[in-house]
Design a protein around this motif. Structure first.
Motif, PDB file in Angstrom:
ATOM      1  N   GLY A   2     -19.172-107.636  35.285  1.00 50.67           N
ATOM      2  CA  GLY A   2     -19.934-108.737  35.872  1.00 50.67           C
ATOM      3  C   GLY A   2     -21.403-108.712  35.516  1.00 50.67           C
ATOM      4  O   GLY A   2     -22.110-109.696  35.702  1.00 50.67           O
ATOM      5  N   THR A   3     -21.892-107.594  34.981  1.00 54.31           N
ATOM      6  CA  THR A   3     -23.305-107.470  34.619  1.00 54.31           C
ATOM      7  C   THR A   3     -23.691-108.498  33.556  1.00 54.31           C
ATOM      8  O   THR A   3     -24.781-109.069  33.608  1.00 54.31           O
ATOM      9  N   ALA A   4     -22.793-108.769  32.622  1.00 51.47           N
ATOM     10  CA  ALA A   4     -23.098-109.693  31.519  1.00 51.47           C
ATOM     11  C   ALA A   4     -23.447-111.088  32.026  1.00 51.47           C
ATOM     12  O   ALA A   4     -24.215-111.804  31.380  1.00 51.47           O
ATOM     13  N   ASP A   5     -22.918-111.454  33.178  1.00 47.76           N
ATOM     14  CA  ASP A   5     -23.160-112.798  33.708  1.00 47.76           C
ATOM     15  C   ASP A   5     -24.642-113.079  33.949  1.00 47.76           C
ATOM     16  O   ASP A   5     -25.078-114.219  33.810  1.00 47.76           O
ATOM     17  N   GLY A   6     -25.425-112.063  34.299  1.00 48.60           N
ATOM     18  CA  GLY A   6     -26.832-112.292  34.611  1.00 48.60           C
ATOM     19  C   GLY A   6     -27.797-111.460  33.786  1.00 48.60           C
ATOM     20  O   GLY A   6     -28.967-111.340  34.135  1.00 48.60           O
ATOM     21  N   TRP A   7     -27.329-110.871  32.697  1.00 51.23           N
ATOM     22  CA  TRP A   7     -28.187-109.982  31.893  1.00 51.23           C
ATOM     23  C   TRP A   7     -29.185-110.808  31.096  1.00 51.23           C
ATOM     24  O   TRP A   7     -28.823-111.762  30.417  1.00 51.23           O
ATOM     25  N   ASP A   8     -30.477-110.420  31.175  1.00 49.84           N
ATOM     26  CA  ASP A   8     -31.527-111.204  30.530  1.00 49.84           C
ATOM     27  C   ASP A   8     -32.639-110.344  29.950  1.00 49.84           C
ATOM     28  O   ASP A   8     -33.786-110.750  29.921  1.00 49.84           O
ATOM     29  N   VAL A   9     -32.313-109.160  29.479  1.00 47.44           N
ATOM     30  CA  VAL A   9     -33.330-108.249  28.959  1.00 47.44           C
ATOM     31  C   VAL A   9     -33.523-108.513  27.461  1.00 47.44           C
ATOM     32  O   VAL A   9     -32.580-108.354  26.680  1.00 47.44           O
ATOM     33  N   PRO A  10     -34.749-108.940  27.071  1.00 44.49           N
ATOM     34  CA  PRO A  10     -35.006-109.216  25.645  1.00 44.49           C
ATOM     35  C   PRO A  10     -34.735-107.989  24.780  1.00 44.49           C
ATOM     36  O   PRO A  10     -35.003-106.856  25.180  1.00 44.49           O
ATOM     37  N   GLY A  11     -34.184-108.232  23.594  1.00 41.45           N
ATOM     38  CA  GLY A  11     -33.912-107.144  22.656  1.00 41.45           C
ATOM     39  C   GLY A  11     -32.601-106.434  22.905  1.00 41.45           C
ATOM     40  O   GLY A  11     -32.294-105.445  22.236  1.00 41.45           O
ATOM     41  N   SER A  12     -31.841-106.897  23.884  1.00 44.04           N
ATOM     42  CA  SER A  12     -30.551-106.283  24.185  1.00 44.04           C
ATOM     43  C   SER A  12     -29.518-107.378  24.407  1.00 44.04           C
ATOM     44  O   SER A  12     -29.866-108.539  24.615  1.00 44.04           O
ATOM     45  N   THR A  13     -28.271-106.983  24.338  1.00 47.38           N
ATOM     46  CA  THR A  13     -27.195-107.906  24.662  1.00 47.38           C
ATOM     47  C   THR A  13     -26.256-107.228  25.645  1.00 47.38           C
ATOM     48  O   THR A  13     -26.144-105.993  25.658  1.00 47.38           O
ATOM     49  N   CYS A  14     -25.609-108.017  26.459  1.00 43.68           N
ATOM     50  CA  CYS A  14     -24.608-107.484  27.373  1.00 43.68           C
ATOM     51  C   CYS A  14     -23.363-108.333  27.225  1.00 43.68           C
ATOM     52  O   CYS A  14     -23.424-109.558  27.353  1.00 43.68           O
ATOM     53  N   THR A  15     -22.264-107.687  26.911  1.00 41.02           N
ATOM     54  CA  THR A  15     -21.015-108.396  26.698  1.00 41.02           C
ATOM     55  C   THR A  15     -19.930-107.869  27.620  1.00 41.02           C
ATOM     56  O   THR A  15     -19.939-106.696  27.992  1.00 41.02           O
ATOM     57  N   GLN A  16     -19.022-108.755  27.969  1.00 42.71           N
ATOM     58  CA  GLN A  16     -17.853-108.361  28.737  1.00 42.71           C
ATOM     59  C   GLN A  16     -16.863-107.747  27.763  1.00 42.71           C
ATOM     60  O   GLN A  16     -16.505-108.375  26.770  1.00 42.71           O
ATOM     61  N   THR A  17     -16.430-106.522  28.024  1.00 43.97           N
ATOM     62  CA  THR A  17     -15.484-105.882  27.113  1.00 43.97           C
ATOM     63  C   THR A  17     -14.060-106.296  27.429  1.00 43.97           C
ATOM     64  O   THR A  17     -13.239-106.345  26.531  1.00 43.97           O
ATOM     65  N   GLU A  18     -13.786-106.583  28.682  1.00 44.26           N
ATOM     66  CA  GLU A  18     -12.432-106.910  29.119  1.00 44.26           C
ATOM     67  C   GLU A  18     -11.430-105.909  28.552  1.00 44.26           C
ATOM     68  O   GLU A  18     -10.279-106.229  28.316  1.00 44.26           O
ATOM     69  N   GLY A  19     -11.917-104.681  28.306  1.00 43.34           N
ATOM     70  CA  GLY A  19     -11.058-103.617  27.807  1.00 43.34           C
ATOM     71  C   GLY A  19     -10.766-103.673  26.318  1.00 43.34           C
ATOM     72  O   GLY A  19     -10.132-102.779  25.779  1.00 43.34           O
ATOM     73  N   ARG A  20     -11.234-104.698  25.611  1.00 45.03           N
ATOM     74  CA  ARG A  20     -10.948-104.840  24.178  1.00 45.03           C
ATOM     75  C   ARG A  20     -11.699-103.788  23.381  1.00 45.03           C
ATOM     76  O   ARG A  20     -12.911-103.738  23.404  1.00 45.03           O
ATOM     77  N   GLY A  21     -10.956-102.984  22.657  1.00 42.20           N
ATOM     78  CA  GLY A  21     -11.560-102.037  21.732  1.00 42.20           C
ATOM     79  C   GLY A  21     -12.347-100.931  22.403  1.00 42.20           C
ATOM     80  O   GLY A  21     -13.061-100.204  21.753  1.00 42.20           O
ATOM     81  N   LEU A  22     -12.192-100.764  23.702  1.00 40.83           N
ATOM     82  CA  LEU A  22     -12.974 -99.759  24.408  1.00 40.83           C
ATOM     83  C   LEU A  22     -12.035 -98.797  25.093  1.00 40.83           C
ATOM     84  O   LEU A  22     -11.357 -99.154  26.043  1.00 40.83           O
ATOM     85  N   SER A  23     -11.971 -97.588  24.589  1.00 35.87           N
ATOM     86  CA  SER A  23     -11.163 -96.541  25.204  1.00 35.87           C
ATOM     87  C   SER A  23     -12.116 -95.546  25.842  1.00 35.87           C
ATOM     88  O   SER A  23     -13.056 -95.090  25.217  1.00 35.87           O
ATOM     89  N   LEU A  24     -11.865 -95.230  27.091  1.00 34.53           N
ATOM     90  CA  LEU A  24     -12.744 -94.285  27.773  1.00 34.53           C
ATOM     91  C   LEU A  24     -12.261 -92.849  27.614  1.00 34.53           C
ATOM     92  O   LEU A  24     -12.606 -91.985  28.395  1.00 34.53           O
ATOM     93  N   VAL A  25     -11.499 -92.592  26.584  1.00 31.75           N
ATOM     94  CA  VAL A  25     -11.062 -91.238  26.284  1.00 31.75           C
ATOM     95  C   VAL A  25     -12.144 -90.592  25.437  1.00 31.75           C
ATOM     96  O   VAL A  25     -12.392 -91.003  24.310  1.00 31.75           O
ATOM     97  N   ALA A  26     -12.798 -89.596  26.023  1.00 30.18           N
ATOM     98  CA  ALA A  26     -13.956 -88.979  25.370  1.00 30.18           C
ATOM     99  C   ALA A  26     -13.609 -88.323  24.043  1.00 30.18           C
ATOM    100  O   ALA A  26     -14.416 -88.304  23.132  1.00 30.18           O
ATOM    101  N   ALA A  27     -12.415 -87.799  23.914  1.00 27.90           N
ATOM    102  CA  ALA A  27     -12.076 -87.050  22.705  1.00 27.90           C
ATOM    103  C   ALA A  27     -11.853 -87.958  21.508  1.00 27.90           C
ATOM    104  O   ALA A  27     -11.884 -87.509  20.371  1.00 27.90           O
ATOM    105  N   GLN A  28     -11.623 -89.233  21.752  1.00 29.25           N
ATOM    106  CA  GLN A  28     -11.356 -90.137  20.642  1.00 29.25           C
ATOM    107  C   GLN A  28     -12.628 -90.822  20.180  1.00 29.25           C
ATOM    108  O   GLN A  28     -13.390 -91.318  20.982  1.00 29.25           O
TER     109      GLN A  28
END
Length: 126
Positions: free
Chosen positions: A58-84
């Motif tokens: 939900g952070t992406a909905d109101g993110w407004d910091v210049p020089g950065s982007t905030c995107t919704q991952t919706e789990g796409r391409g993001l694995s929270l397995v540290a070893a990988q």
């Protein structure tokens, strides 16, 4: 299979704040000094020269910091397995499990602003 408790929210994938590596590394230092262990996982993409901070969904909905982007991952391409490793040239700077599940967006916003000011001051001293 156990059922979720009544009123429990379904798991949502974190959003991802992406910044240039230099600013991101400075922000990580600021966060670790000020917020201690409240820094969430941070992903380094060497190919794009960026750092990605996991933040609450939900952070992406109101993110407004210049020089950065905030995107919704919706789990796409993001694995929270540290070893990988996520992809060639991409690795966890602060892996999941060693950090909070996500960085507080307000704290990250302040750290990124301070990092930008420090970088500008350093560049102006040359």
């Amino acid at each position: 299979m156990p059922k979720p408790e009544c009123g429990a929210l379904p798991h949502r994938a974190p959003d991802l704040v992406t910044v240039p590596t230099r600013q991101g590394l400075e922000a990580v230092d600021i966060l670790r000094r000020g917020a201690g262990d409240r820094v969430g996982p941070v992903l380094h993409d060497d190919g794009c020269d960026t750092l990605g901070f996991l933040v609450p969904p939900g952070t992406a909905d109101g993110w407004d910091v210049p020089g950065s982007t905030c995107t919704q991952t919706e789990g796409r391409g993001l694995s929270l397995v540290a070893a990988q490793s996520q992809a060639e040239g991409t690795a966890w700077l602060l892996p999941p499990g060693d950090a909070e599940p996500a960085t507080d967006p307000a704290v990250l916003r302040e750290a990124l602003g301070e990092a930008a000011r420090l970088i500008e001051a350093a560049d102006n001293c040359r």
